[in-house]
Design a protein around this motif. Sequence first.
Motif, PDB file in Angstrom:
ATOM      1  N   ALA A 611      64.520   9.640  17.022  1.00 33.47           N
ATOM      2  CA  ALA A 611      65.325  10.767  17.498  1.00 33.47           C
ATOM      3  C   ALA A 611      64.506  11.639  18.435  1.00 33.47           C
ATOM      4  CB  ALA A 611      65.830  11.582  16.315  1.00 33.47           C
ATOM      5  N   VAL A 612      65.088  11.969  19.565  1.00 30.28           N
ATOM      6  CA  VAL A 612      64.388  12.799  20.556  1.00 30.28           C
ATOM      7  C   VAL A 612      64.270  14.236  20.068  1.00 30.28           C
ATOM      8  CG1 VAL A 612      64.517  13.720  22.902  1.00 30.28           C
ATOM      9  CG2 VAL A 612      65.073  11.305  22.460  1.00 30.28           C
ATOM     10  N   ASP A 613      65.323  14.739  19.404  1.00 31.63           N
ATOM     11  CA  ASP A 613      65.337  16.136  18.969  1.00 31.63           C
ATOM     12  C   ASP A 613      65.989  16.200  17.585  1.00 31.63           C
ATOM     13  OD1 ASP A 613      65.432  18.843  18.612  1.00 31.63           O
ATOM     14  OD2 ASP A 613      66.638  19.274  20.393  1.00 31.63           O
ATOM     15  N   ALA A 614      65.242  16.618  16.566  1.00 27.90           N
ATOM     16  CA  ALA A 614      65.771  16.715  15.197  1.00 27.90           C
ATOM     17  C   ALA A 614      66.458  18.048  14.932  1.00 27.90           C
ATOM     18  CB  ALA A 614      64.646  16.501  14.184  1.00 27.90           C
ATOM     19  N   LYS A 615      66.532  18.915  15.930  1.00 23.72           N
ATOM     20  CA  LYS A 615      67.282  20.179  15.863  1.00 23.72           C
ATOM     21  C   LYS A 615      66.856  21.079  14.706  1.00 23.72           C
ATOM     22  CE  LYS A 615      70.018  18.906  19.283  1.00 23.72           C
ATOM     23  NZ  LYS A 615      69.853  19.508  20.624  1.00 23.72           N
ATOM     24  N   GLY A 616      65.627  20.950  14.265  1.00 23.92           N
ATOM     25  CA  GLY A 616      65.135  21.817  13.205  1.00 23.92           C
ATOM     26  C   GLY A 616      65.450  21.343  11.805  1.00 23.92           C
ATOM     27  N   PHE A 617      66.222  20.284  11.652  1.00 22.48           N
ATOM     28  CA  PHE A 617      66.522  19.765  10.319  1.00 22.48           C
ATOM     29  C   PHE A 617      65.325  19.014   9.725  1.00 22.48           C
ATOM     30  CE2 PHE A 617      70.725  20.325  12.141  1.00 22.48           C
ATOM     31  CZ  PHE A 617      71.436  20.875  11.080  1.00 22.48           C
ATOM     32  N   ALA A 618      64.418  18.566  10.569  1.00 19.84           N
ATOM     33  CA  ALA A 618      63.206  17.871  10.153  1.00 19.84           C
ATOM     34  C   ALA A 618      62.269  17.851  11.348  1.00 19.84           C
ATOM     35  CB  ALA A 618      63.515  16.449   9.702  1.00 19.84           C
ATOM     36  N   LYS A 619      61.041  17.400  11.109  1.00 22.06           N
ATOM     37  CA  LYS A 619      60.129  17.234  12.234  1.00 22.06           C
ATOM     38  C   LYS A 619      60.477  15.993  13.038  1.00 22.06           C
ATOM     39  CE  LYS A 619      55.191  16.856  13.320  1.00 22.06           C
ATOM     40  NZ  LYS A 619      53.811  16.805  12.753  1.00 22.06           N
ATOM     41  N   LYS A 620      60.904  14.916  12.325  1.00 19.59           N
ATOM     42  CA  LYS A 620      61.136  13.657  13.029  1.00 19.59           C
ATOM     43  C   LYS A 620      62.025  12.754  12.186  1.00 19.59           C
ATOM     44  CE  LYS A 620      58.490   9.745  14.965  1.00 19.59           C
ATOM     45  NZ  LYS A 620      57.126   9.160  15.096  1.00 19.59           N
ATOM     46  N   TYR A 621      62.918  11.997  12.844  1.00 21.35           N
ATOM     47  CA  TYR A 621      63.703  10.935  12.210  1.00 21.35           C
ATOM     48  C   TYR A 621      63.415   9.615  12.926  1.00 21.35           C
ATOM     49  CZ  TYR A 621      66.677  14.643  10.218  1.00 21.35           C
ATOM     50  OH  TYR A 621      67.156  15.736   9.542  1.00 21.35           O
ATOM     51  N   THR A 622      63.327   8.544  12.146  1.00 23.54           N
ATOM     52  CA  THR A 622      63.127   7.205  12.701  1.00 23.54           C
ATOM     53  C   THR A 622      64.041   6.226  11.996  1.00 23.54           C
ATOM     54  OG1 THR A 622      60.799   7.717  13.121  1.00 23.54           O
ATOM     55  CG2 THR A 622      61.427   5.405  13.193  1.00 23.54           C
ATOM     56  N   LEU A 623      64.593   5.283  12.754  1.00 33.35           N
ATOM     57  CA  LEU A 623      65.384   4.179  12.195  1.00 33.35           C
ATOM     58  C   LEU A 623      64.773   2.864  12.667  1.00 33.35           C
ATOM     59  CD1 LEU A 623      68.960   5.584  12.837  1.00 33.35           C
ATOM     60  CD2 LEU A 623      68.122   4.882  10.585  1.00 33.35           C
ATOM     61  N   VAL A 624      64.547   1.947  11.740  1.00 33.22           N
ATOM     62  CA  VAL A 624      63.998   0.635  12.072  1.00 33.22           C
ATOM     63  C   VAL A 624      64.986  -0.435  11.592  1.00 33.22           C
ATOM     64  CG1 VAL A 624      62.088  -0.985  11.770  1.00 33.22           C
ATOM     65  CG2 VAL A 624      61.638   1.484  11.889  1.00 33.22           C
ATOM     66  N   PHE A 625      65.403  -1.309  12.503  1.00 26.11           N
ATOM     67  CA  PHE A 625      66.342  -2.386  12.196  1.00 26.11           C
ATOM     68  C   PHE A 625      65.593  -3.722  12.343  1.00 26.11           C
ATOM     69  CE2 PHE A 625      68.710   1.217  13.700  1.00 26.11           C
ATOM     70  CZ  PHE A 625      69.832   1.279  12.878  1.00 26.11           C
ATOM     71  N   THR A 626      65.499  -4.489  11.256  1.00 27.62           N
ATOM     72  CA  THR A 626      64.749  -5.743  11.253  1.00 27.62           C
ATOM     73  C   THR A 626      65.695  -6.917  11.071  1.00 27.62           C
ATOM     74  OG1 THR A 626      62.797  -4.649  10.327  1.00 27.62           O
ATOM     75  CG2 THR A 626      62.915  -7.053  10.115  1.00 27.62           C
ATOM     76  N   PHE A 627      65.623  -7.888  12.007  1.00 26.20           N
ATOM     77  CA  PHE A 627      66.453  -9.093  11.969  1.00 26.20           C
ATOM     78  C   PHE A 627      65.524 -10.308  11.805  1.00 26.20           C
ATOM     79  CE2 PHE A 627      68.595  -5.924  14.500  1.00 26.20           C
ATOM     80  CZ  PHE A 627      69.933  -6.008  14.125  1.00 26.20           C
ATOM     81  N   PRO A 628      65.371 -10.838  10.584  1.00 26.86           N
ATOM     82  CA  PRO A 628      64.522 -12.023  10.416  1.00 26.86           C
ATOM     83  C   PRO A 628      65.077 -13.212  11.198  1.00 26.86           C
ATOM     84  CG  PRO A 628      65.015 -10.998   8.309  1.00 26.86           C
ATOM     85  CD  PRO A 628      65.921 -10.363   9.310  1.00 26.86           C
TER      86      PRO A 628
END
Length: 891
Positions: A611-628
């Motif tokens: 996420a570019v901007d967490a809008k103050g709800f957190a310092k940072k959000y990340t999503l990782v999608f893994t396709f074996p």
Amino acid sequence: MHIKKLKILLIGLGILFMSNANAQHSSKAGKVTDIWVVFKTHFDLGFTDLPENVFARYRGEMMDKALNIIEKNASQPKAKQFAWTVPGWPLYAQILGPLQNPERKARIEKAIREGFIVVHGLPFTTHTESLEYEELVRGLGYSSKIARTYGLPLPISAKMTDVPSHSWVLPTLLNNAGIKFLQLGCNPASQYPRVPPLFWWEGPDGSKILCQYSPLYGSDIKPVENWPCKNYLAMQMTGDNHGPPSEKEINKLLDDAEKNLPGVKIHLGTLDDFAKAIIAEHPDLPTVKGDAPDTWIHGLLSAPQGARIARNARPLEPALDGLHTQMKTWGIPASSISAKLAKAYEQSLLYSEHTWGMNAEYGPRYSYGDDWKKWLAEAEAEPIAENGDYSKLKNSDASNTKQGSKRKWLNSYDQHQQYIRNTNEIVTKELKAHLDLLAGSVNIAGKRLVVYNPLPWKRSGMVENPWKKGKYFQVKEIAASGYVSYSQDDLKESTATNDAQSTFSTPYFNVVFDLTRGGISSLIEKTTGRELVDKSSKYVVGQFLHERFSTNEVDKWFNLYSRIKTGWGLNDLGKPGMINAEKAPYLTFTPNEWKISVSHSDLADIATLTAVDAKGFAKKYTLVFTFPRNAAYMDTEWSVESKTPDKQPEGGWLCFPFAVQNPSFTVGRLGGPVNPARDIIPGTNRHLMAVNTGVAITQADQSGVALTPLDAPLISLSEPGLWKYSMDYIPKTPSVFVNIYNNMWNTNFQLWQEGSWAERVRIWPIDRHTKTVPNLVQKSWEARLPLLTGTAEGPAGKLPVSRNGLSISRSGVLVTAFGENPDGKGTILRVWEQAGISGLLKITLPGGLKAKKAIAVNLRGERLPTPSLKISNNQFSFSLNKYAPASFIFE
């Protein structure tokens, strides 16, 4: 929630008032001829104080009061001899534990032998659906140990209070343990299952248990109007950790009964006394077959870090048990782990006991905004008392919290979380030691590793290279409960290419990412051409959704759910003091701009969204999608760095809208799968529930999509389910929402969430030729219980580089125990059918066990009246019913 206000509750000693149609009191006893009066107090692990202080009161003050009444009434007629019922764990671990003084312990033991201090079958009240099978079984052992120690029959009755509803694993569990009767009592404010006052509760395996349900902690001495039998149970409860009634109160109860119930025999006794009497009547009672999801279950995700630990550590307990046993049969010397495993199970059980901290009235219950932030800063500035005695600290502010310092209240929640951290520490430490020892015993020299399969069926998968974090390798078809060994040189490092494309293809899927909402907007299964994402949904697959609730949503839920609209009912269930809806309206938040980076290798395609901007709800959000690249599934991992705490009601979700026509839902619950359109008892939780495996959504041709949450077990169907209650809600839209945090409660779950953690969810397509329940069970457990590794270096050992272990003839049957018998001598094997398939099951044991016979026992280790099974060539077979357990001791 745990109810302290006795004057409001009117719970004990014949002054109950039930306002529901099923429990209206009648001045006439009807056909009741015998009333069995059972005395008990409601046990809270904490809530009224820190646990160590509660335990001290049970060991001392409460027992002294009970013993004084017992000893004084010893010469009274049988009908007036007082007996006090207590749950299994407090009696075993605390009242009879090592901190009890010898003189009092001798008096207690005498009262137990004479039947005046009585233990029921369960350890205490639990959030039942949050547990795993073997925790529930081990929880029965405390009462069993007491009975066996003092030469008494095992109890045939059980009791839980306060928590409104429980998973339908209970009929299966208790019936298969030889327990005949269950008494459940709700707190007076919460909604409750709409069931008859006395009924047979049938579990998914067909087991039944006689059940009395009361919409209050207990039941009045006056029989309810529609009581169907001659024998009636008056379950006399005192409030939270209040101890036994006084002699004066008991005598008043008996005098009032003699005056108001002429001709009716009053027996002071036990739950077992009533159970024997009622069963001897052979009553014609209705059967209720259905699940009862807990309306307090949202509390699990008030502590998301602890929920993650519990979800991952609990499956490792039976895995450790089985690995230890097999290593002994393979000739690897290993000392007993039974004491450590017993401690791990105990700590895990304590984590699911229903009190998670001190009552919120001792904390900042009414403070919001700046007032709450000030309170929190003051609490965190206070010292921690290691011995739990906060009254002597200089900075203590007893006038503010009633029970000592602010820090004491705050610390009570961390103390509860420590239980599951203890379980995790024990199990992971022992597993590592065992796996490393196994690696050191295989016939490979130098640096090597073993990959161990803790499931009793063959499987393949990706495994992380222990010497190169973040690097993986593929293993194929590791035998059931077996292992494969590799030297370090065998592990080929894959190369990867990187790009920032939001559209790409894998061997199984065509994938399109939406970088505005942060998730997958199109996921096409290549073999069928099916689109798996619901394009009409406002969400995308894997999207993070944050909700902040206003007084509008909270008040609507409260007015639907709470039976007590003022006083403690409002304080415990509502959110008094909230910033109003004008100043703090309902809002939803998803970061609206995400950056993507994609890694492609011969093992997996991995897309990382930030996420570019967490809008103050957190310092940072990340999503990782893994396709074996070797299996048709996708893992989603959401992580947060430094979530901002907020006491205003809020919740977080991962969204999974699927493209399934006219959807049918299968929810893999503890006990068995649930179709929410038909299997949920009215009055229980239809909007939010815990899953043991996961959720499958299928259409008419049986194709569909399934998911399992690896870290956070709470799900909602069709729509996010916080602050919602309904008697008849049935999901229609093919979406699953995985709850990842909430602060819905206002009593004794954490009131805000903060910190950094991660949540994972696995999804996969279901083929139209696949049976839904077996597929859901197998795929979910392969996700929840991963392949395990151990490492070693140095000279080669003597074991072969690969080996088979214990196996079963079909997948979908769990091995929940394979080790030292907790109820006596010998080695126990316990299996539990999960896939809904009845029929013959063949067990193949590891060769070194050298067992000749398998003796069938129940879940408390009592021998069943069936012939021993002969073991030939390390194999034996038996008939196993769907969703049922089976246990064997080996000779």
